[in-house]
Write a protein that holds these residues in place. Structure first.
Motif, mmCIF file in Angstrom:
data_model
loop_
_atom_site.group_PDB
_atom_site.id
_atom_site.type_symbol
_atom_site.label_atom_id
_atom_site.label_comp_id
_atom_site.label_asym_id
_atom_site.label_seq_id
_atom_site.Cartn_x
_atom_site.Cartn_y
_atom_site.Cartn_z
ATOM 1 N N TYR A 95 -6.305 -7.063 1.894
ATOM 2 C CA TYR A 95 -5.238 -6.579 1.019
ATOM 3 C C TYR A 95 -3.907 -7.242 1.368
ATOM 4 C CZ TYR A 95 -8.266 -2.496 0.052
ATOM 5 O OH TYR A 95 -9.297 -1.648 -0.314
ATOM 6 N N TRP A 103 12.732 1.797 6.107
ATOM 7 C CA TRP A 103 11.717 2.503 6.862
ATOM 8 C C TRP A 103 10.406 1.710 6.957
ATOM 9 C CZ3 TRP A 103 12.833 6.434 9.911
ATOM 10 C CH2 TRP A 103 14.007 7.158 9.651
ATOM 11 N N ASN A 104 10.429 0.494 6.412
ATOM 12 C CA ASN A 104 9.320 -0.455 6.615
ATOM 13 C C ASN A 104 7.965 0.034 6.104
ATOM 14 O OD1 ASN A 104 11.296 -1.894 7.988
ATOM 15 N ND2 ASN A 104 10.594 -1.211 9.990
ATOM 16 N N PHE A 106 4.783 0.446 3.375
ATOM 17 C CA PHE A 106 4.078 -0.406 2.409
ATOM 18 C C PHE A 106 4.040 0.328 1.068
ATOM 19 C CE2 PHE A 106 3.620 -2.834 5.888
ATOM 20 C CZ PHE A 106 2.382 -3.047 6.481
ATOM 21 N N GLY A 110 -1.982 -4.838 -3.161
ATOM 22 C CA GLY A 110 -2.867 -5.543 -4.066
ATOM 23 C C GLY A 110 -4.176 -4.775 -4.225
ATOM 24 N N SER B 31 10.737 8.359 13.195
ATOM 25 C CA SER B 31 10.185 8.890 11.941
ATOM 26 C C SER B 31 9.505 7.806 11.112
ATOM 27 C CB SER B 31 11.300 9.549 11.110
ATOM 28 O OG SER B 31 11.735 10.728 11.704
ATOM 29 N N TYR B 32 9.097 6.727 11.771
ATOM 30 C CA TYR B 32 8.506 5.591 11.060
ATOM 31 C C TYR B 32 7.018 5.822 10.806
ATOM 32 C CZ TYR B 32 12.781 2.896 11.678
ATOM 33 O OH TYR B 32 14.074 2.440 11.614
ATOM 34 N N SER B 34 4.076 6.784 7.784
ATOM 35 C CA SER B 34 3.692 6.900 6.375
ATOM 36 C C SER B 34 2.314 7.512 6.275
ATOM 37 C CB SER B 34 3.640 5.515 5.706
ATOM 38 O OG SER B 34 4.848 4.823 5.832
ATOM 39 N N LEU B 36 -1.016 7.438 3.599
ATOM 40 C CA LEU B 36 -1.645 6.717 2.489
ATOM 41 C C LEU B 36 -2.905 7.462 2.059
ATOM 42 C CD1 LEU B 36 -1.554 3.255 4.276
ATOM 43 C CD2 LEU B 36 0.028 3.975 2.498
ATOM 44 N N GLN B 38 -6.580 6.794 0.076
ATOM 45 C CA GLN B 38 -7.480 5.751 -0.424
ATOM 46 C C GLN B 38 -8.716 6.399 -1.050
ATOM 47 O OE1 GLN B 38 -9.344 3.018 2.420
ATOM 48 N NE2 GLN B 38 -9.138 1.350 0.940
ATOM 49 N N ALA B 43 -7.681 0.386 -3.500
ATOM 50 C CA ALA B 43 -6.676 0.064 -2.495
ATOM 51 C C ALA B 43 -5.956 1.335 -2.054
ATOM 52 C CB ALA B 43 -5.667 -0.919 -3.067
ATOM 53 N N PRO B 44 -5.428 1.352 -0.837
ATOM 54 C CA PRO B 44 -4.608 2.494 -0.418
ATOM 55 C C PRO B 44 -3.386 2.645 -1.306
ATOM 56 C CG PRO B 44 -5.211 1.121 1.460
ATOM 57 C CD PRO B 44 -5.576 0.358 0.237
ATOM 58 N N LEU B 46 0.506 4.656 -1.339
ATOM 59 C CA LEU B 46 1.511 5.359 -0.550
ATOM 60 C C LEU B 46 1.756 6.749 -1.124
ATOM 61 C CD1 LEU B 46 3.773 5.201 1.669
ATOM 62 C CD2 LEU B 46 5.297 4.459 -0.186
ATOM 63 N N TYR B 49 6.548 8.486 2.986
ATOM 64 C CA TYR B 49 7.116 7.531 3.928
ATOM 65 C C TYR B 49 8.216 8.205 4.731
ATOM 66 C CZ TYR B 49 10.834 7.127 0.435
ATOM 67 O OH TYR B 49 11.848 7.403 -0.442
ATOM 68 N N ALA B 50 8.617 7.564 5.809
ATOM 69 C CA ALA B 50 9.656 8.137 6.693
ATOM 70 C C ALA B 50 9.337 9.588 7.043
ATOM 71 C CB ALA B 50 11.029 8.011 6.039
ATOM 72 N N ARG B 55 6.909 9.920 -2.112
ATOM 73 C CA ARG B 55 7.041 8.784 -3.025
ATOM 74 C C ARG B 55 7.176 9.314 -4.448
ATOM 75 N NH1 ARG B 55 3.449 3.749 -3.992
ATOM 76 N NH2 ARG B 55 4.945 2.487 -5.187
ATOM 77 N N TYR B 87 -4.856 8.107 5.490
ATOM 78 C CA TYR B 87 -4.499 7.359 6.687
ATOM 79 C C TYR B 87 -3.025 7.570 7.020
ATOM 80 C CZ TYR B 87 -8.794 4.630 5.974
ATOM 81 O OH TYR B 87 -10.103 4.238 5.813
ATOM 82 N N GLN B 89 0.114 5.748 9.153
ATOM 83 C CA GLN B 89 0.464 4.388 9.561
ATOM 84 C C GLN B 89 1.844 4.386 10.186
ATOM 85 O OE1 GLN B 89 1.743 1.691 6.565
ATOM 86 N NE2 GLN B 89 2.321 0.228 8.159
ATOM 87 N N SER B 91 5.222 2.297 11.249
ATOM 88 C CA SER B 91 5.952 1.080 10.913
ATOM 89 C C SER B 91 7.129 0.902 11.865
ATOM 90 C CB SER B 91 6.425 1.123 9.454
ATOM 91 O OG SER B 91 7.181 2.286 9.207
#
Lengths: 119, 107
Positions: A95, A103-104, A106, A110, B31-32, B34, B36, B38, B43-44, B46, B49-50, B55, B87, B89, B91
């Motif tokens: 992907y 906050w980076n 994703f 894709g 606090s980084y 996220s 997700l 799936q 595809a996953p 979002l 976040y944070a 979202r 999931y 994640q 960052s």
């Protein structure tokens, strides 16, 4: 609507290389970082590396260092991930994912490209 | 590398149930974090976040909390379309790392 459209499925022999593309649309391509993530069947997501689409700077996971190359074509708004010396264990869905700075996270992914490595 | 560990690995719950998934980081990630979702063969996507920012377009039954090393995703009232694998994640640093996933099944 932001879109990341990846190239189609590939079947490769062990030892070969594969190059997957990720075409971006509906945003300024050079203002974001693009990451590549893979998922071996039944396993967790695994980060491979990123490219700053503006500068072209790259960072790779140590796990793939020496085998992965991420590039971009700013005229085509496309990022590429090439993986060499393929092994059967590289059979996975690959992907691309855009990173939203701050906050980076994703925020767009894709659709995925299945790469099958088999003799 | 920062290790991300989720629990449980799977769960089965009924429509309307409150569902909680936890994620622990092996070191402080501020606090980084996220979350997700799936679905099989997709595809996953979002969700959060944070740590706790939803979202745009994601239903308000999803919420996130935590800080540092311990985080939680809560679905306040499980809906049929919430099946899939979730999931976490981080960052905060490179390499970006993911939890092993929590598979949610609707009873």
């Amino acid at each position: 609507q932001v879109q990341l459209v990846q190239s189609g499925a590939e079947v490769k022999k062990p030892g070969a290389s594969v190059k997957v593309s990720c075409k971006a649309s509906e945003y300024t391509f050079t203002s974001y970082t693009m990451h590549w993530v893979r998922q071996v069947p039944g396993q967790r997501l695994e980060w491979m590396g990123w490219i700053n689409a503006g500068s072209g700077d790259t960072t790779y996971s140590e796990r793939f260092q020496g085998r992965v190359t991420i590039t971009r074509d700013t005229y085509a708004n496309t990022a590429y991930m090439e993986l060499s010396s393929l092994k059967s264990e590289d059979t996975a869905v690959y992907y691309c994912a855009r990173e939203n700075s701050g906050w980076n996270y994703f925020d767009y992914w894709g659709q995925g490209t299945l790469v099958t490595v088999s003799s | 590398d920062i290790q991300m560990t989720q629990s449980p690995s799977s769960l089965s719950a009924s429509v309307g149930d409150r569902v909680t998934i936890t994620c622990r980081a092996s070191q402080n990630i501020n606090s980084y974090l996220s979350w997700l979702q799936q679905r099989p063969g997709k595809a996953p996507k979002l969700l959060i976040y944070a740590t706790s920012s939803l979202r745009s377009g994601v239903p308000s039954r999803f919420s996130g909390s935590g800080f540092g090393t311990d985080f939680t995703l809560t679905i306040s009232s499980l809906q049929p379309e919430d099946f899939g694998t979730y999931y976490c994640q981080q960052s905060y640093s490179v390499p970006r790392t993911f939890g092993q996933g929590t598979k949610v099944e609707i009873k």
